[in-house]
Design a protein around this motif. Structure first.
Motif, PDB file in Angstrom:
ATOM      1  N   ALA A 170      18.070  45.143  26.308  1.00 23.02           N
ATOM      2  CA  ALA A 170      17.434  45.809  25.169  1.00 23.02           C
ATOM      3  C   ALA A 170      17.750  47.297  25.128  1.00 23.02           C
ATOM      4  N   LEU A 171      18.033  47.887  26.276  1.00 20.42           N
ATOM      5  CA  LEU A 171      18.278  49.326  26.368  1.00 20.42           C
ATOM      6  C   LEU A 171      19.750  49.702  26.231  1.00 20.42           C
ATOM      7  N   ASP A 172      20.589  48.752  25.857  1.00 20.38           N
ATOM      8  CA  ASP A 172      22.030  49.029  25.683  1.00 20.38           C
ATOM      9  C   ASP A 172      22.684  49.536  26.962  1.00 20.38           C
ATOM     10  N   ALA A 173      22.237  49.038  28.113  1.00 17.71           N
ATOM     11  CA  ALA A 173      22.811  49.447  29.390  1.00 17.71           C
ATOM     12  C   ALA A 173      24.270  49.020  29.493  1.00 17.71           C
ATOM     13  N   ARG A 174      25.003  49.745  30.313  1.00 17.32           N
ATOM     14  CA  ARG A 174      26.399  49.427  30.595  1.00 17.32           C
ATOM     15  C   ARG A 174      26.560  49.198  32.093  1.00 17.32           C
ATOM     16  N   VAL A 175      27.372  48.217  32.437  1.00 18.57           N
ATOM     17  CA  VAL A 175      27.621  47.876  33.838  1.00 18.57           C
ATOM     18  C   VAL A 175      28.985  48.428  34.240  1.00 18.57           C
ATOM     19  N   GLY A 179      37.572  47.363  40.728  1.00 21.62           N
ATOM     20  CA  GLY A 179      38.363  46.344  41.406  1.00 21.62           C
ATOM     21  C   GLY A 179      39.718  46.891  41.784  1.00 21.62           C
ATOM     22  N   ALA A 180      40.580  46.024  42.247  1.00 21.28           N
ATOM     23  CA  ALA A 180      41.905  46.451  42.678  1.00 21.28           C
ATOM     24  C   ALA A 180      42.710  47.079  41.541  1.00 21.28           C
ATOM     25  N   ASP A 181      42.402  46.694  40.299  1.00 24.50           N
ATOM     26  CA  ASP A 181      43.128  47.225  39.147  1.00 24.50           C
ATOM     27  C   ASP A 181      42.458  48.432  38.523  1.00 24.50           C
ATOM     28  N   GLY A 182      41.415  48.943  39.150  1.00 22.81           N
ATOM     29  CA  GLY A 182      40.754  50.124  38.634  1.00 22.81           C
ATOM     30  C   GLY A 182      39.320  49.867  38.232  1.00 22.81           C
ATOM     31  N   ALA A 183      38.735  50.842  37.545  1.00 23.32           N
ATOM     32  CA  ALA A 183      37.334  50.777  37.145  1.00 23.32           C
ATOM     33  C   ALA A 183      37.223  50.529  35.644  1.00 23.32           C
ATOM     34  N   ARG A 184      36.115  49.925  35.246  1.00 20.01           N
ATOM     35  CA  ARG A 184      35.824  49.708  33.833  1.00 20.01           C
ATOM     36  C   ARG A 184      34.323  49.580  33.654  1.00 20.01           C
ATOM     37  N   ALA A 185      33.894  49.691  32.407  1.00 21.09           N
ATOM     38  CA  ALA A 185      32.477  49.532  32.084  1.00 21.09           C
ATOM     39  C   ALA A 185      32.368  48.574  30.916  1.00 21.09           C
ATOM     40  N   LEU A 186      31.334  47.762  30.930  1.00 19.94           N
ATOM     41  CA  LEU A 186      31.121  46.827  29.842  1.00 19.94           C
ATOM     42  C   LEU A 186      29.637  46.744  29.532  1.00 19.94           C
ATOM     43  N   PRO A 187      29.286  46.490  28.270  1.00 16.52           N
ATOM     44  CA  PRO A 187      27.874  46.393  27.911  1.00 16.52           C
ATOM     45  C   PRO A 187      27.182  45.277  28.686  1.00 16.52           C
ATOM     46  N   ASP A 197      31.733  25.283  28.254  1.00 15.61           N
ATOM     47  CA  ASP A 197      32.111  24.146  29.100  1.00 15.61           C
ATOM     48  C   ASP A 197      32.408  24.569  30.540  1.00 15.61           C
ATOM     49  N   ARG A 198      32.130  25.863  30.883  1.00 19.11           N
ATOM     50  CA  ARG A 198      32.329  26.347  32.245  1.00 19.11           C
ATOM     51  C   ARG A 198      31.112  27.144  32.710  1.00 19.11           C
ATOM     52  N   PRO A 199      29.984  26.473  32.888  1.00 13.55           N
ATOM     53  CA  PRO A 199      28.783  27.200  33.318  1.00 13.55           C
ATOM     54  C   PRO A 199      28.886  27.796  34.710  1.00 13.55           C
ATOM     55  N   ASP A 200      29.883  27.378  35.481  1.00 16.92           N
ATOM     56  CA  ASP A 200      30.067  27.969  36.807  1.00 16.92           C
ATOM     57  C   ASP A 200      30.587  29.392  36.730  1.00 16.92           C
ATOM     58  N   LEU A 201      31.170  29.777  35.585  1.00 18.52           N
ATOM     59  CA  LEU A 201      31.628  31.150  35.381  1.00 18.52           C
ATOM     60  C   LEU A 201      30.496  31.918  34.704  1.00 18.52           C
ATOM     61  N   GLU A 202      29.752  32.674  35.476  1.00 20.94           N
ATOM     62  CA  GLU A 202      28.492  33.226  34.995  1.00 20.94           C
ATOM     63  C   GLU A 202      28.592  34.642  34.458  1.00 20.94           C
ATOM     64  N   THR A 203      29.585  35.409  34.882  1.00 17.90           N
ATOM     65  CA  THR A 203      29.746  36.789  34.430  1.00 17.90           C
ATOM     66  C   THR A 203      31.206  37.046  34.076  1.00 17.90           C
ATOM     67  N   GLU A 204      31.438  38.240  33.543  1.00 19.32           N
ATOM     68  CA  GLU A 204      32.790  38.648  33.204  1.00 19.32           C
ATOM     69  C   GLU A 204      33.479  39.397  34.336  1.00 19.32           C
ATOM     70  N   LEU A 205      32.895  39.403  35.516  1.00 18.75           N
ATOM     71  CA  LEU A 205      33.558  40.021  36.665  1.00 18.75           C
ATOM     72  C   LEU A 205      34.856  39.292  36.982  1.00 18.75           C
ATOM     73  N   ALA A 206      35.923  40.052  37.150  1.00 22.61           N
ATOM     74  CA  ALA A 206      37.185  39.470  37.592  1.00 22.61           C
ATOM     75  C   ALA A 206      37.135  39.274  39.108  1.00 22.61           C
ATOM     76  N   PRO A 207      37.951  38.374  39.648  1.00 22.31           N
ATOM     77  CA  PRO A 207      37.967  38.185  41.101  1.00 22.31           C
ATOM     78  C   PRO A 207      38.195  39.512  41.828  1.00 22.31           C
ATOM     79  N   GLU A 209      36.265  42.118  41.756  1.00 24.01           N
ATOM     80  CA  GLU A 209      35.539  43.244  41.181  1.00 24.01           C
ATOM     81  C   GLU A 209      34.123  43.328  41.756  1.00 24.01           C
ATOM     82  N   VAL A 210      33.616  44.539  41.817  1.00 26.85           N
ATOM     83  CA  VAL A 210      32.305  44.824  42.405  1.00 26.85           C
ATOM     84  C   VAL A 210      31.516  45.702  41.435  1.00 26.85           C
ATOM     85  N   ILE A 211      30.239  45.408  41.255  1.00 31.57           N
ATOM     86  CA  ILE A 211      29.372  46.291  40.476  1.00 31.57           C
ATOM     87  C   ILE A 211      29.127  47.562  41.282  1.00 31.57           C
ATOM     88  N   VAL A 212      29.361  48.717  40.660  1.00 28.70           N
ATOM     89  CA  VAL A 212      29.128  49.978  41.359  1.00 28.70           C
ATOM     90  C   VAL A 212      27.948  50.758  40.788  1.00 28.70           C
TER      91      VAL A 212
END
Length: 328
Positions: A170-175, A179-187, A197-207, A209-212
């Protein structure tokens, strides 16, 4: 007993390197991951301790607040900047889990916690596409009181358990991730995925990648914002329905609305339709009911959770009404 190796990441780059290794899982507070390991749902070869990563809560030059991924939930809820500028976030965190768990859980781990679906947790006896893609979903046709009514799919009807993430949506936060290819931010609204059809893929994190960090932009909603959680018992229970909402009222009309729902979908559900319905309207019960109706028009409940549609509508309208009463 299954042997598990333990490694400690001393820096973000170290965490990124270790996170990209097969069989490695990042360990923050462990309040979700360790439970899933005990149940046999998670079977990592190695746990990578990331509790040493930054957990500061600081104001940036543009007025936004940056929360390090290692910040404890209790520290976020109690921080003066969060309590004064983003009260719905503080209230959402305090509505979750218990004080002991909040003292352990981290901001990054909260976003990455997995569903509390009983079929997902039953590794020995239930089919679950999230746990074993293609195996089926025993929740469909099963006990669905706690399951999704929005955004579900034939493959999965589980819900996301976080309270904090609902307020962040609700607060328009960004994550912020790295990762190895650099940093990025996403809403935050794009960070979690719907099941498809792929509920096992739960987030948009690439292999690898780490939340900082989590970034909260400046907001005018604080004077009229709140978080309300409806659950089966008063504490230590997941939401049947929750609402994070804030309003800006100018010249007797709603000029800005931010709303997110919890307990109803596979991800924190941003109520875009309700927000659009409120734009320019007078802040009254009729407008709030109409906005709730617009948001829940696409709900697809199961026999066991049809009550959630009415509950979500009433809770949303009640929270919006309460925001106006508080400032009357």
């Amino acid at each position: 007993m299954t042997p598990v190796q333990y490694r400690r990441a001393d820096s973000a780059s170290d965490a990124i390197r270790l996170a990209g290794t097969a069989g490695h899982r990042l360990l923050g507070g462990g309040t979700n991951l360790v439970d899933l390991m005990r149940k046999g749902v998670e079977r990592p070869d190695t746990l990578v301790d990331v509790t040493g990563l930054p957990g500061a809560i600081e104001e940036a030059a543009d007025g936004s607040i940056v929360i390090g991924a290692g910040a404890r939930n209790s520290a976020i809820a109690a921080h003066p900047l969060i309590r004064s500028r983003y009260p719905m976030l503080s209230r959402a965190i305090l509505a979750g889990a218990s004080a002991q768990i909040r003292n352990m859980a981290t901001a990054g781990g909260n976003l990455l916690q997995r569903t509390r679906c009983v079929y997902f947790a039953d590794a020995a006896g239930s089919r679950c596409n999230k746990r074993a893609p293609g195996s089926g979903c025993d929740a469909i046709g099963g006990f669905t009181r706690y399951h999704a009514i929005l955004g579900a799919s034939p493959a999965c009807i589980a819900t996301h358990p976080s309270d904090m993430a609902v307020a962040l949506a609700a607060l328009d936060a960004r994550v912020h991730v790295a990762g190895a290819d650099g940093a990025r931010a996403l809403p935050l609204t794009d960070f979690h995925r719907l099941p498809g059809d792929r509920p096992d893929l739960e987030t948009e994190l690439a292999p690898g990648e780490v939340i900082v960090a989590i970034e909260l932009p400046p907001s005018r909603l604080a004077p009229r914002s709140d978080y309300r959680k409806v659950r089966d018992r008063a504490s230590y229970a997941f939401a049947l329905v929750s609402v994070a909402a804030g309003l800006v009222i100018e010249d007797g009309r709603i000029s800005e609305a931010r709303i997110a729902l919890g307990g109803v979908a596979h991800k924190p559900w941003r109520a875009w339709r309700a927000e659009a319905a409120l734009q320019g309207e007078a802040p009254n019960e009729a407008a709030f009911v109409a906005a709730a109706e617009a948001e829940l028009a696409g709900a697809e409940p199961r026999p066991g959770n049809m009550f959630k549609v009415t509950l979500a509508k009433r809770t949303l309208a009640a929270v919006l009404s309460g925001l106006c009463e508080d400032q009357a």
